[in-house]
Scaffold this motif. Structure first.
Motif, mmCIF file in Angstrom:
data_model
loop_
_atom_site.group_PDB
_atom_site.id
_atom_site.type_symbol
_atom_site.label_atom_id
_atom_site.label_comp_id
_atom_site.label_asym_id
_atom_site.label_seq_id
_atom_site.Cartn_x
_atom_site.Cartn_y
_atom_site.Cartn_z
ATOM 1 N N LYS A 481 38.581 27.887 45.443
ATOM 2 C CA LYS A 481 38.328 27.496 44.050
ATOM 3 C C LYS A 481 37.340 28.391 43.323
ATOM 4 O O LYS A 481 37.346 28.466 42.107
ATOM 5 C CB LYS A 481 37.814 26.056 44.002
ATOM 6 C CG LYS A 481 38.810 25.054 44.527
ATOM 7 C CD LYS A 481 38.222 23.659 44.467
ATOM 8 C CE LYS A 481 39.182 22.677 45.078
ATOM 9 N NZ LYS A 481 39.440 22.964 46.506
ATOM 10 N N HIS A 482 36.466 29.032 44.067
ATOM 11 C CA HIS A 482 35.398 29.803 43.443
ATOM 12 C C HIS A 482 35.795 31.257 43.215
ATOM 13 O O HIS A 482 34.979 32.047 42.760
ATOM 14 C CB HIS A 482 34.150 29.751 44.330
ATOM 15 C CG HIS A 482 34.423 30.155 45.751
ATOM 16 N ND1 HIS A 482 35.423 29.597 46.492
ATOM 17 C CD2 HIS A 482 33.830 31.079 46.542
ATOM 18 C CE1 HIS A 482 35.435 30.155 47.696
ATOM 19 N NE2 HIS A 482 34.476 31.061 47.747
ATOM 20 N N LEU A 483 37.039 31.634 43.506
ATOM 21 C CA LEU A 483 37.463 33.032 43.342
ATOM 22 C C LEU A 483 38.719 33.167 42.465
ATOM 23 O O LEU A 483 39.621 33.930 42.797
ATOM 24 C CB LEU A 483 37.753 33.650 44.720
ATOM 25 C CG LEU A 483 36.569 33.787 45.678
ATOM 26 C CD1 LEU A 483 37.048 34.249 47.044
ATOM 27 C CD2 LEU A 483 35.548 34.771 45.119
ATOM 28 N N PRO A 484 38.802 32.451 41.342
ATOM 29 C CA PRO A 484 40.032 32.566 40.540
ATOM 30 C C PRO A 484 40.255 33.966 39.986
ATOM 31 O O PRO A 484 41.380 34.463 39.950
ATOM 32 C CB PRO A 484 39.822 31.546 39.414
ATOM 33 C CG PRO A 484 38.338 31.401 39.303
ATOM 34 C CD PRO A 484 37.820 31.556 40.709
ATOM 35 N N GLY A 485 39.168 34.611 39.528
ATOM 36 C CA GLY A 485 39.304 35.966 38.992
ATOM 37 C C GLY A 485 39.732 36.959 40.044
ATOM 38 O O GLY A 485 40.590 37.812 39.804
ATOM 39 N N GLN A 486 39.158 36.853 41.233
ATOM 40 C CA GLN A 486 39.482 37.790 42.304
ATOM 41 C C GLN A 486 40.908 37.593 42.801
ATOM 42 O O GLN A 486 41.591 38.557 43.161
ATOM 43 C CB GLN A 486 38.485 37.619 43.453
ATOM 44 C CG GLN A 486 37.063 38.007 43.115
ATOM 45 C CD GLN A 486 36.376 37.008 42.189
ATOM 46 O OE1 GLN A 486 36.744 35.834 42.125
ATOM 47 N NE2 GLN A 486 35.373 37.480 41.460
#
Length: 556
Positions: A481-486
């Protein structure tokens, strides 16, 4: 609030497993309530606390930017014969004008995503909007092929924000159970731009001049930029939240929480709690070790709006450790997550399913401008209306249905939601992809009546290229959830690199061997990868998530 350990419900607490529904009261006769993941803070300017109206304004604003900015780089298919004559170039050389923009669209996000995480979404998107306006003016004024190629690269650099920023904004302002719908809007606006672009470019070129297509794009991009400055506040937000509490409390209401120092959601397990003591800050590590997370009901959270500071053109103060974390997370994470089986499958399936559309874009002038159809550039552009209709169907079905299926299956699972529950909705869209590509490939080769190719082939591909990416990226973000951009950087690199390679061989292959071999090969890749992965991860997806639960990426 009652503290309930999710392990007591028989669920294995790993990233991607969430307590989505609370039993509102089997004792009071209340219906199950959806818990808010991630936890909003107590501040009214927290993007998670913004009113539904402001959230809609922000996301629709992003959708407008995505739609307009993608028009210029990917809308030149009907203009191919014009450019071949204007610049005395071959078909592969003209296709390079598309390829150069596509490559810039993908790889520029290695700069755009870290920049947006350090300085914010608002300054990033405004800078990219300015670049788009200037690049459009350059393209309208070009007089040589090398200059045109350079302008296309710059255009791709500016438009690259549409490949990553909106998914990050959706993660910033929307709760877990809402993201399928809004992620669907992202892919719909992206592909509607891709679909409508050739219609607009073909008609303007036929009735005025191909240069005026870029002037129209300049005007539209300028309008989008003004709207962005006025109505797009900063959505990056640093928040901390409370630790899990003792299981000795009583049960009246539930609050959900999440420990994090960034605006991106953390992948954590779930705990329900009630207390009168002030919360203390904790770390994600303790939550994962304790098998607990916090959550909050949407019936009680604050309804706020953006503050004046969030409309500032000057970025907020950068946290001291932000640069270090950004280098690790945003530069190395898109490469490291390729080693995660779930992400590897998602980005490959994403790339193949979206490039089905590219195959049809590359061949539409080659097919419909030639006998027996002899379409004009405007008529070639009009065939893209089938993609538009298909995309609307995909928007109205994929996101809402995948969210509804997840909630339904979570309810049957005692309120515990597994990330893989969303994957059941892949099945009908894989079948639609197969039908659309087969009808198109065979129709091209056998020279079917154009309505069959356009309505069934193009229409079905329009449905799948919005629906399948929506489900895939939503699933990946559910797991990490904490890496949407990546995740979007990785997916875009695969999509655009493969697409860049297609411009060198796809049309020539079709001329040498007919249309069936190249179109059917791409269909087999898309359908095969999507089908195998769906089956594998529906069965073993949780085991793969468990295998990566100890990754340091969960703690960034």
């Amino acid at each position: 609030m009652t503290v309930v350990n999710i392990n007591d419900l028989g669920a294995d607490v790993i990233p991607g497993t969430e307590l989505l529904l609370s039993k509102g009261g089997s004792q009071n006769g209340e219906a199950d309530q959806i818990l808010l993941i991630p936890e909003p803070s107590d501040s009214p300017d927290d993007p998670l606390n913004w009113s539904p109206t402001w959230k809609a304004i922000v996301v629709v604003n992003q959708a407008l930017f995505v739609f307009i900015s993608i028009l210029t780089p990917l809308a030149i298919a009907p203009l191919t014969p014009i450019f071949m004559h204007e610049f005395s170039k071959t078909l592969p050389q003209v296709n390079m004008l598309f390829g150069a923009a596509a490559m810039a669209l993908g790889y520029a996000n290695f700069i755009i995503v870290p920049f947006s995480n350090v300085f914010g979404r608002r300054p990033t998107i405004i800078i990219c909007g300015v670049i788009c306006v200037l690049a459009n003016i350059w393209q309208a004024l070009v007089t040589s092929y090398p200059s045109f190629l350079g302008a296309r690269v710059i255009s791709g650099l500016g438009a690259a924000a549409n490949e990553s920023i909106m998914p990050m904004v959706v993660a910033d302002v929307m709760f877990l159970h809402q993201r399928g719908l809004w992620m669907g809007l992202y892919f719909w606006s992206y592909f509607i731009g891709v679909f409508f672009g050739p219609i607009i470019s073909g008609n303007i070129a036929a009735h005025v001049s191909w240069r005026w297509f870029f002037w129209v794009c300049t005007i539209l991009q300028g309008f989008s930029l003004i709207v962005m400055v006025l109505l797009f506040p900063e959505t990056r937000y640093h928040r901390t939240s409370s630790p899990p509490l003792s299981s000795t409390a009583s049960s009246n209401s539930s609050t959900i929480g999440r420990a994090t120092t960034t605006s991106e959601p953390k992948a954590e397990p779930v705990v329900l709690a009630q207390t009168t003591t002030p919360p203390k800050e904790t770390s994600p590590v303790s939550d994962l070790e304790n098998g607990t997370v916090r959550a909050s009901r949407h019936t009680t959270h604050i309804i706020g709006r953006p503050s004046r500071a969030q409309f500032s053109l000057i970025p907020r103060r950068i946290p001291n450790n932000a640069l270090k974390h950004t280098i690790i997370r945003d530069v190395f994470a898109p490469l490291q997550i390729f080693t995660y089986p779930i992400i590897l499958w998602v980005v490959l399936a994403f790339g193949m399913s979206t490039n089905c559309l590219l195959a049809l874009n590359l061949t539409q002038s080659q097919v419909f401008a030639a006998p027996p159809y002899l379409f004009t550039p405007a008529q070639v552009g009009f065939v893209n209306f089938a993609f538009v209709v298909g995309g609307i169907i995909g928007l109205c079905t994929a996101g809402p249905i995948s969210d509804a299926v997840s909630i339904y299956l979570a309810r049957r699972n005692g309120g515990v939601r597994e990330a893989e529950m969303r994957l059941w909705t892949m099945i009908p869209y894989i079948i639609i992809c197969l039908i659309g590509m087969v009808v198109t490939g065979v129709g091209y080769q056998e020279q079917y009546n154009w309505p069959v190719i356009v309505v069934v082939g193009y229409g079905f591909v329009g449905i799948e290229c919005v629906s399948i990416p929506t489900i895939l990226i939503s699933y990946a973000v559910d797991c990490y959830k904490h890496l949407p951009g990546q995740i979007m950087v990785s997916a875009t690199i695969v999509k655009n690199t493969f697409g860049f390679g297609m411009i060198f061989y796809f049309n020539d292959w079709a001329m040498r061997s007919g249309f069936i071999p190249p179109v059917m090969t791409l269909m087999a890749l898309a359908v095969g990868i999507c089908s195998i992965g769906t089956a594998v991860f529906l069965i073993w997806g949780k085991q793969f998530r468990r295998a990566t639960r100890g990754s340091k990426l969960h703690l960034l």
